[in-house]
Enzyme design. Structure first.
Site, PDB file in Angstrom:
ATOM      1  N   THR A 167      76.017  86.072  75.212  1.00 14.63           N
ATOM      2  CA  THR A 167      76.685  86.165  73.901  1.00 14.63           C
ATOM      3  C   THR A 167      76.780  87.652  73.561  1.00 14.63           C
ATOM      4  O   THR A 167      77.699  88.327  73.996  1.00 14.63           O
ATOM      5  CB  THR A 167      75.926  85.375  72.819  1.00 14.63           C
ATOM      6  OG1 THR A 167      74.575  85.789  72.785  1.00 14.63           O
ATOM      7  CG2 THR A 167      76.003  83.879  73.093  1.00 14.63           C
ATOM      8  N   LYS A 189      69.423  84.329  78.948  1.00 14.51           N
ATOM      9  CA  LYS A 189      70.300  85.017  77.995  1.00 14.51           C
ATOM     10  C   LYS A 189      69.518  85.170  76.694  1.00 14.51           C
ATOM     11  O   LYS A 189      68.619  84.387  76.384  1.00 14.51           O
ATOM     12  CB  LYS A 189      71.590  84.270  77.772  1.00 14.51           C
ATOM     13  CG  LYS A 189      71.543  82.973  76.995  1.00 14.51           C
ATOM     14  CD  LYS A 189      71.413  83.060  75.487  1.00 14.51           C
ATOM     15  CE  LYS A 189      72.465  83.970  74.893  1.00 14.51           C
ATOM     16  NZ  LYS A 189      72.223  83.991  73.381  1.00 14.51           N
ATOM     17  N   THR A 200      64.051  82.986  71.364  1.00 12.61           N
ATOM     18  CA  THR A 200      65.436  82.574  71.149  1.00 12.61           C
ATOM     19  C   THR A 200      66.354  82.862  72.284  1.00 12.61           C
ATOM     20  O   THR A 200      67.079  83.861  72.296  1.00 12.61           O
ATOM     21  CB  THR A 200      66.026  83.306  69.975  1.00 12.61           C
ATOM     22  OG1 THR A 200      65.131  83.136  68.945  1.00 12.61           O
ATOM     23  CG2 THR A 200      67.353  82.693  69.598  1.00 12.61           C
ATOM     24  N   GLU A 280      69.544  93.695  70.927  1.00 14.55           N
ATOM     25  CA  GLU A 280      70.626  94.239  70.105  1.00 14.55           C
ATOM     26  C   GLU A 280      70.237  95.539  69.411  1.00 14.55           C
ATOM     27  O   GLU A 280      69.309  95.566  68.596  1.00 14.55           O
ATOM     28  CB  GLU A 280      71.006  93.220  69.022  1.00 14.55           C
ATOM     29  CG  GLU A 280      71.761  92.025  69.584  1.00 14.55           C
ATOM     30  CD  GLU A 280      71.927  90.919  68.566  1.00 14.55           C
ATOM     31  OE1 GLU A 280      71.301  90.978  67.504  1.00 14.55           O
ATOM     32  OE2 GLU A 280      72.699  89.985  68.860  1.00 14.55           O
ATOM     33  N   ASN A 399      74.277  93.060  63.621  1.00 15.11           N
ATOM     34  CA  ASN A 399      73.955  91.799  62.957  1.00 15.11           C
ATOM     35  C   ASN A 399      74.577  91.650  61.581  1.00 15.11           C
ATOM     36  O   ASN A 399      74.457  90.596  60.960  1.00 15.11           O
ATOM     37  CB  ASN A 399      72.443  91.627  62.885  1.00 15.11           C
ATOM     38  CG  ASN A 399      71.898  91.250  64.240  1.00 15.11           C
ATOM     39  OD1 ASN A 399      72.247  90.205  64.776  1.00 15.11           O
ATOM     40  ND2 ASN A 399      71.081  92.124  64.810  1.00 15.11           N
ATOM     41  N   SER A 404      81.697  86.822  60.985  1.00 14.99           N
ATOM     42  CA  SER A 404      83.010  86.855  60.329  1.00 14.99           C
ATOM     43  C   SER A 404      83.813  88.086  60.734  1.00 14.99           C
ATOM     44  O   SER A 404      83.472  88.768  61.665  1.00 14.99           O
ATOM     45  CB  SER A 404      82.866  86.779  58.813  1.00 14.99           C
ATOM     46  OG  SER A 404      81.611  87.163  58.382  1.00 14.99           O
TER      47      SER A 404
END
Lengths: 404, 404
Positions: A167, A189, A200, A280, A399, A404
């Site tokens: 992702t 992943k 996660t 990230e 994040n 959106s």
């Protein structure tokens, strides 16, 4: 006794889930991702055995594929795992669960059409992506058919599957070890929402060792406990965490429980390090080691409290040896402490001795990308480490503009 | 029955700790801060009563002034509170505790020299700033002498004291209410390291109500429980948290326990809102209300878990109505849940109903600075709110470059 570390080999490592005999895999682009990148992966166990074990998220809000895979795993058997990125299928209600069921049914039927007789109850499903939207089944099911068509062993299959589950990951993550007479491999992943209860992520592990489901389960739980469960990037635990271990028995070799656990742990440790490295927005890769605890659980609890402290994490981003924030975080851990016995070091450089600043503490150099933070509690003999990252502008950026 | 809100008046409000009769205060620049700004504050209770109560950090690593003030508060009496910014005097060992003791001794001796007979055991000490460094006593003690010299009532004294405790605060924070026959006022500091167990801050409250230490203590604990304890900016709890309430009895009015609690709560609520508004780097002021919980404690636990979730907080920074992250955070709360009963709204706009996305959920407009996040658990009748903020670039910036 610590078992010898299994030998590693880049060629084996880069095969991931297809490094072990008896497994094929594939990754295809079904159109779930707007980017057009690979988004459906398939891992198939060709046997002769089909033993399997799984560990799942502790989040009470569980995605449909987690509920499904937990249910099918109760038999201790899996023929295949089908995975998708581009949507988590979480918080999607009964309709979302029906979608997962239909995905497993379609996978089983298509595999049977190609000669691998199986039923939906032998197919685990994993999904990752945005929470809350239904999956576009009109794209997913044709993608599954194509993934069956593309199944391959060796380098290609494992690599494509590892890419198809990405992702916000920037690189695919694979690992494998050849132990004495058997092989363990896998892919992972996960780049954000990384916390305990499995960091996660989705992980599929394979082995050609001969081992029944109970032996695989014990090895997998022990491996997760000391690797993925000790990776904590942002304290957030997802609705979709899944780690699966499939055994084909194709090596015809039956390792001891210790040998199998060592090999599975080595692969998980390698994958956990890759997950941390690709977290990230991270600019620092930090290992927090707590020693002198009464128990290993207490050492983990203290290390995790520090790993989740926003002020410690922002100081690390600023390469600031702000040991006072470390002490303040330690002081909130759910463990009885003696503050005047606590020592803290960065990369072996003492910054706090007996709860008081050490000479030259403010001059510790934290400019390197890898940082070791050592905390000695002075209460006992237990030690544990947590892997974490800093809290950076990159994390906030990535994040604050995801859905959106 | 909710007691009527006490009337507020800006003139009274801006007097802070000196709004109540019987109190004087001051703030001076002693040179503890490199900026030359005010850094030593003093609040003196001129009586006739000297009852007092305090609530302190739950962090096991407690600063020297916290250890000192907890000890002197066991008598339920205080004549004065001396506060400094420019250094937390935490993790400073026995030497740091001696510094706090010497500060109290010097304050008592200087006050006695000016006609207010007192001993060190009636002087509380509060410190705030960087953890780990000893205070420059050669600057602090002359500053205390000057603060005694500058003591004043009315607008000037309270305002200067409120300014002298600021660290990364951008504005002084004062509040006061005139209740029926008595007044309660106070100041607060705190902009980061804001979490439960008192939202990491220093607060001094004063009242001219006639009330003994036990009554003050009960009113203060209840007020903190529903205000400062429900402010959670970054989950970090400091070593120095202190809230003190001093009663002079100068109004000669004895309110009921309910009246006193209502007035103290009103002042604390006002100050808590000011702390949230000035939180480091915040661009959003968020109130998370959890309803339908089995108990108030469970409602607080769920709201706090969401308030601390980095992925929820970064989504809020991005004005992203990412309700899936809210569900994922709720699912990790230490409370037994029924995921398919959970409703979520932003500003009254439903985004999730029964654990599943509501139509138009992704279109919710979160561009405003104030956001209300409502979570209904469907388990019972209890409700509670937590105030929090987003996780922004400003927070990372401010906290990655604080000490060095």
């Amino acid at each position: 006794m610590t078992p010898p570390a299994p030998a590693r080999d880049d060629l084996v490592r880069n095969q991931g889930v297809t490094a072990a005999a008896g497994f094929k895999a594939s990754g295809v682009a079904a159109g779930l991702k707007a980017s057009g990148n690979l988004d459906v992966a398939l891992v198939v166990n060709e046997g002769p055995d089909h033993a399997a074990a799984g560990v799942f998220t502790r989040n009470q809000v569980k995605a449909a594929p987690v509920l499904w895979s937990q249910q099918v795993l109760t038999t201790g058997r899996l023929r295949a795992v089908v995975l998708n990125s581009g949507g988590a299928n979480a918080c999607t209600g009964p309709g979302g669960f029906q979608d997962t069921h239909a995905t497993a049914e379609h996978t089983a039927a298509t595999l049977s059409g190609w000669g691998t007789g199986t039923g939906a109850a032998e197919v685990a499903v994993c999904s990752t992506g945005l929470i809350g939207d239904r999956l576009p089944m009109d794209k997913l099911l044709p993608g599954v058919s194509e993934a069956v068509h593309e199944l391959a062993g060796g380098l290609g299959g494992g690599f494509d599957a590892a890419r198809a589950v990405m992702t916000t990951d920037t690189v695919p993550k694979q690992a494998a070890v050849q132990a004495d007479g058997f092989t363990v491999g896998g892919f992972a992943k996960g780049a954000g929402m990384l916390a305990p209860s499995l960091a996660t992520m989705l992980v599929v592990l394979t082995t050609d060792a001969v081992a029944d489901a109970a032996v695989l389960d014990a090895a997998l739980r022990e491996a997760c406990r000391t690797t993925f469960d000790r990776l904590d990037v942002d304290g957030a635990t997802s609705t979709n965490d899944t780690v699966l271990l499939l055994g084909s028995g194709a090596s015809e070799h039956t390792p001891t429980a210790g040998e199998l656990t060592a090999a599975v742990t080595a692969v998980c440790d390698d994958l956990a390090a890759q997950l941390m490295a690709d977290a990230e927005g991270a600019t620092k890769h930090v290992t927090i080691t707590v020693s002198g605890a009464r128990t290993e659980d207490e050492a983990v609890a203290v290390a995790r409290t520090v790993a989740r402290d926003s002020l410690v994490k922002t100081a690390l981003f600023g390469s600031d040896p702000n040991w006072g924030r470390v002490l303040a975080a330690v002081g909130m851990a759910p463990v009885a402490l003696e503050p005047d016995r606590i020592d803290v070091s960065f990369d072996g450089h003492p910054v706090c001795l007996g709860g008081v600043g050490a000479p030259g503490a403010r001059e510790a150099d934290l400019s390197a990308e890898r940082i070791s933070l050592e905390i000695a509690l002075g209460l006992g003999d237990a030690t544990a480490s947590i892997r974490t990252t800093d809290l950076s502008h990159g994390y906030v950026e990535e994040n604050s503009a995801y859905s959106s």
